[in-house]
Design a protein around this motif. Structure first.
Motif, PDB file in Angstrom:
ATOM      1  N   SER A 218       0.800  -1.238   0.030  1.00 55.92           N
ATOM      2  CA  SER A 218      -0.210   0.208  -0.105  1.00 55.92           C
ATOM      3  C   SER A 218       0.513   1.236  -0.189  1.00 55.92           C
ATOM      4  CB  SER A 218      -0.701  -0.026   1.492  1.00 55.92           C
ATOM      5  OG  SER A 218      -1.715   1.444   1.730  1.00 55.92           O
ATOM      6  N   PRO A 221      -0.312   2.412   3.799  1.00 56.14           N
ATOM      7  CA  PRO A 221      -0.897   1.525   5.057  1.00 56.14           C
ATOM      8  C   PRO A 221      -0.500   1.870   6.659  1.00 56.14           C
ATOM      9  CG  PRO A 221       1.920   1.139   4.426  1.00 56.14           C
ATOM     10  CD  PRO A 221       1.645   2.285   4.047  1.00 56.14           C
ATOM     11  N   PHE A 224      -4.459   3.660   5.878  1.00 55.71           N
ATOM     12  CA  PHE A 224      -5.264   2.145   6.381  1.00 55.71           C
ATOM     13  C   PHE A 224      -5.425   1.797   7.716  1.00 55.71           C
ATOM     14  CE2 PHE A 224      -5.858  -2.161   5.804  1.00 55.71           C
ATOM     15  CZ  PHE A 224      -7.088  -2.267   5.570  1.00 55.71           C
ATOM     16  N   VAL A 228      -8.858   2.021  10.637  1.00 57.15           N
ATOM     17  CA  VAL A 228      -8.976   0.699  10.589  1.00 57.15           C
ATOM     18  C   VAL A 228      -9.426   0.631  12.298  1.00 57.15           C
ATOM     19  CG1 VAL A 228      -8.419  -1.757  10.887  1.00 57.15           C
ATOM     20  CG2 VAL A 228      -8.915  -0.530   8.788  1.00 57.15           C
ATOM     21  N   THR A 260      -8.466  10.640   3.583  1.00 59.73           N
ATOM     22  CA  THR A 260      -8.146  10.171   1.295  1.00 59.73           C
ATOM     23  C   THR A 260      -8.768  11.740   0.661  1.00 59.73           C
ATOM     24  OG1 THR A 260     -10.687   9.870   1.530  1.00 59.73           O
ATOM     25  CG2 THR A 260      -9.688   7.686   2.479  1.00 59.73           C
ATOM     26  N   LEU A 292      -4.422   3.088  -0.720  1.00 54.84           N
ATOM     27  CA  LEU A 292      -5.121   2.723   1.081  1.00 54.84           C
ATOM     28  C   LEU A 292      -5.208   1.236   1.189  1.00 54.84           C
ATOM     29  CD1 LEU A 292      -5.585   4.283   3.209  1.00 54.84           C
ATOM     30  CD2 LEU A 292      -8.217   4.036   2.514  1.00 54.84           C
ATOM     31  N   ILE A 293      -5.248   0.476   0.434  1.00 48.65           N
ATOM     32  CA  ILE A 293      -6.323  -1.009   1.221  1.00 48.65           C
ATOM     33  C   ILE A 293      -5.088  -1.798   0.571  1.00 48.65           C
ATOM     34  CG2 ILE A 293      -7.136  -2.808   1.096  1.00 48.65           C
ATOM     35  CD1 ILE A 293      -9.816  -1.015   0.716  1.00 48.65           C
ATOM     36  N   ARG A 295      -2.804  -4.899  -0.832  1.00 47.46           N
ATOM     37  CA  ARG A 295      -2.282  -5.527  -1.568  1.00 47.46           C
ATOM     38  C   ARG A 295      -2.247  -6.981  -0.792  1.00 47.46           C
ATOM     39  NH1 ARG A 295       0.596  -4.865  -6.064  1.00 47.46           N
ATOM     40  NH2 ARG A 295       2.413  -5.009  -4.586  1.00 47.46           N
TER      41      ARG A 295
END
Length: 304
Positions: A218, A221, A224, A228, A260, A292-293, A295
């Motif tokens: 990402s 990260p 992200f 979360v 974002t 962002l999300i 892999r």
């Protein structure tokens, strides 16, 4: 009639922003206080929101006198921790959910505060404030907005912590899921920040971009992980929310919006494009790595 000067327009904009932030804070305090515990007849959640703004204004005074932003980020983190701890202690007969939510916010804030304090110590002044701190009104604006940011981001936790005893529910499976999601976000954010700090500490990486570890999966990260974390807080708080208390949904939504669309990813992506946009290896990294999300599959060699 002469047109307004740039300074006049700037002052007017700052006043509008300050007023808007205060109004938003007041509306959230009003909505989130429904069904909440009180102290001397005043809703505890409303007191928490008022304290968040008051702390920023009090901190602004020495910052303005010194024309320093060195403790801006640290003040925000300490506000999260101090109010969360105070809220759970002032709430009559807090339940396990209240204690867990307070711990979640305090641990996050302490971790973030220490990380930012070390970053400020290494970097010195923050270039974002070079022009802002020259104008007391513009400088006050960012502190008041920080009060709104703290209040809205912590809203889910603070509303659930201060819920009246009659509105409490067993911790349940959703609370467990929320804690697990929060913990996962904390691990991701801590690891991502540690990897980037280690990368920057290596003189051989000067003027390079990180593309190893979580950063191979990402481009952001750490953001992200932050999203979360607050999704986990909201899930933990959700079972006790009723009526207007669902204003707490603004907590994760605000974090997502800011990171974002406003001050997070867009600014860093623009800065990276300006610095490395003409390099083939950066273009390949940008095009093959999610913004962002992360892999989940195996990272490719050139970006791993």
């Amino acid at each position: 009639m002469s047109s307004p000067t740039p300074d006049t327009r700037s002052s007017r904009t700052s006043l509008i922003a300050i007023t808007a932030a205060l109004i938003i804070g007041a509306l959230v305090a009003l909505a989130g206080s429904q069904g909440g515990a009180t102290l001397a007849g005043v809703p505890l959640f409303a007191l928490a929101v008022g304290a968040a703004f008051a702390i920023q204004v009090f901190a602004f005074i020495p910052a303005a006198l010194l024309r320093s932003e060195r403790f801006f980020d640290l003040t925000g983190s300490l506000t999260f921790a101090a109010i969360s701890a105070a809220l759970v202690l002032l709430t009559p007969q807090p339940d396990i959910r209240s204690w867990i939510l307070a711990a979640m916010v305090v641990l996050w804030a302490v971790r973030l505060g220490s990380f930012l304090a070390l970053r400020v110590r290494r970097a010195g002044s923050d270039g974002r404030f070079d022009e802002i701190k020259k104008s007391p009104l513009r400088f006050l604006q960012v502190w008041v907005i920080q009060g709104a940011w703290v209040s809205l981001t912590a809203a889910a936790a603070w509303i659930a912590i201060s819920t009246d005893a009659a509105g409490r529910e067993p911790f349940g499976w959703l609370g467990v899921v929320g804690v697990m999601v929060w913990a996962a976000g904390m691990v991701i954010e801590i690891v991502a920040d540690a990897q980037k700090s280690a990368f920057r500490a290596d003189p051989g990486n000067r003027d390079e971009f990180i593309r190893t570890g979580l950063w191979s999966r990402s481009r952001h990260p750490n953001y992200f992980g932050e999203i979360v974390i607050w999704l986990g807080v909201f899930l933990t708080a959700a079972p006790v929310l009723v009526g207007w208390q669902w204003v707490a949904l603004l907590s994760p939504l605000l974090v997502i919006l800011l990171l974002t669309r406003v001050s997070g990813i867009p600014l860093l992506e623009a800065r990276a494009e300006k610095k490395w946009g003409d390099r083939a290896d950066y273009v390949e990294y940008r095009e093959s790595t999610p913004v962002l999300i992360p892999r989940l599959g195996r990272a490719g060699e050139r970006v791993g």
